[in-house]
Design a protein around this motif. Structure first.
Motif, PDB file in Angstrom:
ATOM      1  N   ARG A 117     -37.264  -7.656  -9.996  1.00  0.00           N
ATOM      2  CA  ARG A 117     -36.386  -6.901 -10.891  1.00  0.00           C
ATOM      3  C   ARG A 117     -35.252  -6.345 -10.053  1.00  0.00           C
ATOM      4  N   LEU A 118     -34.052  -6.331 -10.596  1.00  0.00           N
ATOM      5  CA  LEU A 118     -32.911  -5.662  -9.992  1.00  0.00           C
ATOM      6  C   LEU A 118     -32.517  -4.558 -10.958  1.00  0.00           C
ATOM      7  N   ILE A 119     -32.572  -3.316 -10.496  1.00  0.00           N
ATOM      8  CA  ILE A 119     -32.425  -2.149 -11.364  1.00  0.00           C
ATOM      9  C   ILE A 119     -31.193  -1.351 -10.957  1.00  0.00           C
ATOM     10  N   PHE A 120     -30.366  -0.994 -11.954  1.00  0.00           N
ATOM     11  CA  PHE A 120     -29.198  -0.151 -11.742  1.00  0.00           C
ATOM     12  C   PHE A 120     -29.436   1.181 -12.438  1.00  0.00           C
ATOM     13  N   GLU A 121     -29.244   2.267 -11.689  1.00  0.00           N
ATOM     14  CA  GLU A 121     -29.451   3.602 -12.231  1.00  0.00           C
ATOM     15  C   GLU A 121     -28.205   4.444 -11.996  1.00  0.00           C
ATOM     16  N   THR A 122     -27.897   5.326 -12.960  1.00  0.00           N
ATOM     17  CA  THR A 122     -26.780   6.255 -12.810  1.00  0.00           C
ATOM     18  C   THR A 122     -27.227   7.654 -13.231  1.00  0.00           C
ATOM     19  N   MET A 123     -26.505   8.648 -12.742  1.00  0.00           N
ATOM     20  CA  MET A 123     -26.782  10.036 -13.089  1.00  0.00           C
ATOM     21  C   MET A 123     -26.223  10.320 -14.479  1.00  0.00           C
ATOM     22  N   ILE A 124     -27.090  10.798 -15.370  1.00  0.00           N
ATOM     23  CA  ILE A 124     -26.678  11.155 -16.724  1.00  0.00           C
ATOM     24  C   ILE A 124     -27.225  12.540 -17.031  1.00  0.00           C
ATOM     25  N   ALA A 125     -26.342  13.511 -17.200  1.00  0.00           N
ATOM     26  CA  ALA A 125     -26.719  14.882 -17.555  1.00  0.00           C
ATOM     27  C   ALA A 125     -27.770  15.454 -16.605  1.00  0.00           C
ATOM     28  N   GLY A 126     -27.605  15.202 -15.310  1.00  0.00           N
ATOM     29  CA  GLY A 126     -28.479  15.787 -14.304  1.00  0.00           C
ATOM     30  C   GLY A 126     -29.745  15.016 -13.994  1.00  0.00           C
ATOM     31  N   THR A 127     -29.936  13.841 -14.608  1.00  0.00           N
ATOM     32  CA  THR A 127     -31.132  13.039 -14.365  1.00  0.00           C
ATOM     33  C   THR A 127     -30.730  11.608 -14.034  1.00  0.00           C
ATOM     34  N   ILE A 128     -31.309  11.059 -12.968  1.00  0.00           N
ATOM     35  CA  ILE A 128     -31.042   9.663 -12.631  1.00  0.00           C
ATOM     36  C   ILE A 128     -31.752   8.803 -13.678  1.00  0.00           C
ATOM     37  N   SER A 129     -30.996   7.923 -14.334  1.00  0.00           N
ATOM     38  CA  SER A 129     -31.526   7.144 -15.450  1.00  0.00           C
ATOM     39  C   SER A 129     -31.240   5.664 -15.256  1.00  0.00           C
ATOM     40  N   GLU A 130     -32.203   4.844 -15.610  1.00  0.00           N
ATOM     41  CA  GLU A 130     -32.010   3.405 -15.539  1.00  0.00           C
ATOM     42  C   GLU A 130     -31.059   2.977 -16.653  1.00  0.00           C
ATOM     43  N   THR A 131     -29.973   2.289 -16.285  1.00  0.00           N
ATOM     44  CA  THR A 131     -29.022   1.811 -17.275  1.00  0.00           C
ATOM     45  C   THR A 131     -29.114   0.313 -17.491  1.00  0.00           C
ATOM     46  N   MET A 132     -29.484  -0.457 -16.440  1.00  0.00           N
ATOM     47  CA  MET A 132     -29.591  -1.900 -16.576  1.00  0.00           C
ATOM     48  C   MET A 132     -30.687  -2.429 -15.669  1.00  0.00           C
ATOM     49  N   ARG A 133     -31.398  -3.444 -16.177  1.00  0.00           N
ATOM     50  CA  ARG A 133     -32.475  -4.071 -15.412  1.00  0.00           C
ATOM     51  C   ARG A 133     -32.361  -5.575 -15.610  1.00  0.00           C
ATOM     52  N   ALA A 134     -32.240  -6.310 -14.509  1.00  0.00           N
ATOM     53  CA  ALA A 134     -32.237  -7.767 -14.557  1.00  0.00           C
ATOM     54  C   ALA A 134     -33.619  -8.242 -14.155  1.00  0.00           C
ATOM     55  N   ILE A 135     -34.267  -8.958 -15.070  1.00  0.00           N
ATOM     56  CA  ILE A 135     -35.623  -9.462 -14.856  1.00  0.00           C
ATOM     57  C   ILE A 135     -35.563 -10.965 -15.073  1.00  0.00           C
ATOM     58  N   GLY A 136     -35.747 -11.740 -14.050  1.00  0.00           N
ATOM     59  CA  GLY A 136     -35.778 -13.197 -14.133  1.00  0.00           C
ATOM     60  C   GLY A 136     -35.129 -13.845 -15.333  1.00  0.00           C
ATOM     61  N   THR A 137     -35.750 -13.725 -16.516  1.00  0.00           N
ATOM     62  CA  THR A 137     -35.289 -14.450 -17.695  1.00  0.00           C
ATOM     63  C   THR A 137     -34.482 -13.603 -18.661  1.00  0.00           C
ATOM     64  N   GLU A 138     -34.267 -12.326 -18.363  1.00  0.00           N
ATOM     65  CA  GLU A 138     -33.504 -11.478 -19.283  1.00  0.00           C
ATOM     66  C   GLU A 138     -32.838 -10.330 -18.530  1.00  0.00           C
ATOM     67  N   THR A 139     -31.801  -9.787 -19.145  1.00  0.00           N
ATOM     68  CA  THR A 139     -31.158  -8.582 -18.649  1.00  0.00           C
ATOM     69  C   THR A 139     -31.261  -7.545 -19.757  1.00  0.00           C
ATOM     70  N   VAL A 140     -31.805  -6.377 -19.425  1.00  0.00           N
ATOM     71  CA  VAL A 140     -32.065  -5.343 -20.411  1.00  0.00           C
ATOM     72  C   VAL A 140     -31.177  -4.137 -20.098  1.00  0.00           C
ATOM     73  N   PHE A 141     -30.507  -3.640 -21.136  1.00  0.00           N
ATOM     74  CA  PHE A 141     -29.723  -2.429 -21.018  1.00  0.00           C
ATOM     75  C   PHE A 141     -30.463  -1.309 -21.734  1.00  0.00           C
ATOM     76  N   ASN A 142     -30.519  -0.139 -21.123  1.00  0.00           N
ATOM     77  CA  ASN A 142     -31.096   1.046 -21.736  1.00  0.00           C
ATOM     78  C   ASN A 142     -32.587   0.893 -22.038  1.00  0.00           C
ATOM     79  N   ASP A 143     -33.339   0.332 -21.106  1.00  0.00           N
ATOM     80  CA  ASP A 143     -34.783   0.159 -21.288  1.00  0.00           C
ATOM     81  C   ASP A 143     -35.499   1.499 -21.373  1.00  0.00           C
ATOM     82  N   GLY A 144     -34.901   2.560 -20.836  1.00  0.00           N
ATOM     83  CA  GLY A 144     -35.513   3.885 -20.876  1.00  0.00           C
ATOM     84  C   GLY A 144     -35.259   4.638 -22.161  1.00  0.00           C
ATOM     85  N   SER A 145     -34.592   4.009 -23.151  1.00  0.00           N
ATOM     86  CA  SER A 145     -34.330   4.599 -24.474  1.00  0.00           C
ATOM     87  C   SER A 145     -33.509   5.881 -24.400  1.00  0.00           C
TER      88      SER A 145
END
Length: 176
Positions: A117-145
């Motif tokens: 998995r390749l995971i991109f995280e950014t700071m949002i309102a004081g909390t580091i949050s996952e924004t994008m995740r690349a997983i072999g066969t798919e790329t998911v945005f906002n997996d953390g809801s």
């Protein structure tokens, strides 16, 4: 001729191997490069110049310069973080904050079926949050809801495709 400088705790604090044409810091061993360092490094500058510059003068069509983050584990396991880059700075309260992060995680270390998995995280309102995740066969945005929007621009539209994460809407050519 070799040249060696000792410190209180290391007989090879600086070691120049004249016969093998390499320089070592903290070791007498050739670790595979012209400059071999056993330990961590720290680089600092007091201005806006590049703190570290990697330059390749190779003229062929291959890649270069190259950066390699290599985890050489004797017991690799599923879920191991293979490498991580933190983008850190200070806030207005003089606290160190990770504002962005890129991580690579080994999902499956089984020979022949390796996954990552390749995971991109950014700071949002004081909390580091996952924004994008690349997983072999798919790329998911906002997996953390989180309330994170996804927007694709075209040549003439700022919202050619727009996913409103907070309101669960998908829009085309509009943000409403």
């Amino acid at each position: 001729l070799d040249f060696r400088v000792e410190s209180n705790g290391n007989a090879n604090m600086i070691f120049v191997d004249g016969g093998s044409d390499h320089v070592n810091i903290g070791t007498s061993s050739d670790l595979g490069a012209v400059l071999n360092v056993n330990g961590s490094g720290y680089f600092t500058t007091a201005d806006n110049t590049d703190t570290l510059e990697l330059v390749s003068t190779d003229t062929d069509a291959s890649s270069g310069p190259n950066v390699r983050l290599y985890r050489n584990s004797a017991s690799p396991a599923d879920g191991d973080i293979i490498g991580q880059i933190d983008f850190e700075g200070r806030n207005d309260n003089s606290q160190d904050v990770v504002y962005g992060r890129i991580r690579s995680v080994a999902s499956d270390v089984s020979d022949g079926t390796e996954d990552a998995r390749l995971i991109f995280e950014t700071m949002i309102a004081g909390t580091i949050s996952e924004t994008m995740r690349a997983i072999g066969t798919e790329t998911v945005f906002n997996d953390g809801s989180a309330d994170i929007d996804f927007r694709v621009e075209s040549n003439g539209k700022t919202h050619a495709i727009f996913v409103d994460g907070g309101n669960d809407h998908v829009c085309i050519n509009t943000s409403d």
